[in-house]
Scaffold this motif. Structure first.
Motif, PDB file in Angstrom:
ATOM      1  N   CYS A   9       0.802  -1.223   0.000  1.00  0.00           N
ATOM      2  CA  CYS A   9       0.000   0.000   0.000  1.00  0.00           C
ATOM      3  C   CYS A   9       0.839   1.279   0.000  1.00  0.00           C
ATOM      4  N   GLY A  10       2.129   1.178   0.311  1.00  0.00           N
ATOM      5  CA  GLY A  10       3.002   2.342   0.290  1.00  0.00           C
ATOM      6  C   GLY A  10       3.084   3.094   1.603  1.00  0.00           C
ATOM      7  N   ARG A  11       2.327   2.672   2.621  1.00  0.00           N
ATOM      8  CA  ARG A  11       2.374   3.345   3.922  1.00  0.00           C
ATOM      9  C   ARG A  11       3.721   3.123   4.601  1.00  0.00           C
ATOM     10  N   LEU A  12       4.113   4.064   5.432  1.00  0.00           N
ATOM     11  CA  LEU A  12       5.306   3.931   6.248  1.00  0.00           C
ATOM     12  C   LEU A  12       4.964   3.041   7.441  1.00  0.00           C
ATOM     13  N   TYR A  13       5.833   2.053   7.728  1.00  0.00           N
ATOM     14  CA  TYR A  13       5.553   1.142   8.834  1.00  0.00           C
ATOM     15  C   TYR A  13       6.849   0.702   9.498  1.00  0.00           C
ATOM     16  N   LEU A  14       6.727   0.195  10.704  1.00  0.00           N
ATOM     17  CA  LEU A  14       7.852  -0.353  11.442  1.00  0.00           C
ATOM     18  C   LEU A  14       8.080  -1.770  10.922  1.00  0.00           C
ATOM     19  N   LYS A  15       9.286  -2.078  10.446  1.00  0.00           N
ATOM     20  CA  LYS A  15       9.572  -3.375   9.839  1.00  0.00           C
ATOM     21  C   LYS A  15       9.208  -4.512  10.776  1.00  0.00           C
ATOM     22  N   GLN A  22       0.757  -3.195   9.314  1.00  0.00           N
ATOM     23  CA  GLN A  22      -0.278  -3.866  10.103  1.00  0.00           C
ATOM     24  C   GLN A  22      -1.653  -3.809   9.435  1.00  0.00           C
ATOM     25  N   VAL A  23      -1.935  -2.739   8.730  1.00  0.00           N
ATOM     26  CA  VAL A  23      -3.214  -2.625   8.031  1.00  0.00           C
ATOM     27  C   VAL A  23      -3.313  -3.720   6.963  1.00  0.00           C
ATOM     28  N   LEU A  28      -4.978  -9.075   4.837  1.00  0.00           N
ATOM     29  CA  LEU A  28      -4.645 -10.430   4.375  1.00  0.00           C
ATOM     30  C   LEU A  28      -5.327 -11.485   5.237  1.00  0.00           C
ATOM     31  N   GLU A  29      -5.325 -11.278   6.551  1.00  0.00           N
ATOM     32  CA  GLU A  29      -5.982 -12.222   7.453  1.00  0.00           C
ATOM     33  C   GLU A  29      -7.477 -12.290   7.174  1.00  0.00           C
ATOM     34  N   GLN A  30      -8.068 -11.164   6.886  1.00  0.00           N
ATOM     35  CA  GLN A  30      -9.494 -11.116   6.568  1.00  0.00           C
ATOM     36  C   GLN A  30      -9.760 -11.860   5.247  1.00  0.00           C
ATOM     37  N   GLN A  31      -8.892 -11.667   4.256  1.00  0.00           N
ATOM     38  CA  GLN A  31      -9.030 -12.379   2.987  1.00  0.00           C
ATOM     39  C   GLN A  31      -8.890 -13.886   3.190  1.00  0.00           C
TER      40      GLN A  31
END
Length: 135
Positions: A9-15, A22-23, A28-31
Motif C-alpha cells: 500500500c506504500g504506507r510507512l511502517y515499522l519493519k 499492520q493494516v 490479508l488475514e481477513q481475505q
C-alpha cells in the motif's frame, strides 16, 4: 529505527517479519478467513470460482495454498497455476513438463561448462608445451 514503506500500500511502517504494514496484515488475514469460510461451504469449487466469489485474487489464494494455510487435500478441483507456463497444478511451483525442461537445460549447461573447462585445459597445456620448447 527500522522504518520502511509497505510494498502493498506504500504506507510507512515499522519493519516486521511479514514485510508489510499492520493494516495490510489485517487485510490479508481477513481475505484468508473469507477464503477458508467459502471453501468449507463449497468443497468442489475451482480456484477461479473461489476468486470470483470472494473477490480475492488468484495470486493471493495461491500464496495461501503455498504457505500451507489453505489445504487443498479435501478440495479435488482446487488447483493453482504453474509459475512458468500457467498450467494448473496441485503441488510445487512448476508443472512436470516445466520441471523436466529445466532439468534438461541445467544438464546441458553443466555439460557445456565441463567441455569449456576441458578445452581451456587443453589450450593451456599446448601453450605451456610451446613455451617450454622455446626456452
Amino acid at each position: 529505527m527500522n522504518l520502511d514503506n509497505c510494498p502493498r500500500c506504500g504506507r510507512l511502517y515499522l519493519k516486521n517479519l511479514m514485510g508489510i504494514c499492520q493494516v495490510c496484515v489485517r487485510e490479508l488475514e481477513q481475505q484468508y478467513e473469507t477464503c477458508v469460510k467459502y471453501l468449507r461451504e463449497n468443497r468442489g469449487i475451482t480456484i477461479q470460482e473461489l476468486s470470483d466469489a470472494t473477490e480475492i485474487s488468484i495470486k493471493e489464494i495461491t500464496r495461501f495454498i503455498r504457505e500451507g494455510r489453505i489445504s487443498i487435500a479435501n478440495a479435488p478441483n482446487m488447483m493453482y497455476p504453474c509459475e512458468v507456463c500457467g498450467m494448473l497444478i496441485r503441488e510445487g511451483h512448476m508443472c512436470d513438463s516445466c520441471r523436466t525442461r529445466l532439468r534438461k537445460d541445467l544438464t546441458s549447461v553443466t555439460k557445456e561448462s565441463a567441455l569449456e573447462k576441458e578445452s581451456k585445459k587443453d589450450q593451456r597445456g599446448a601453450y605451456k608445451a610451446i613455451d617450454k620448447s622455446r626456452d
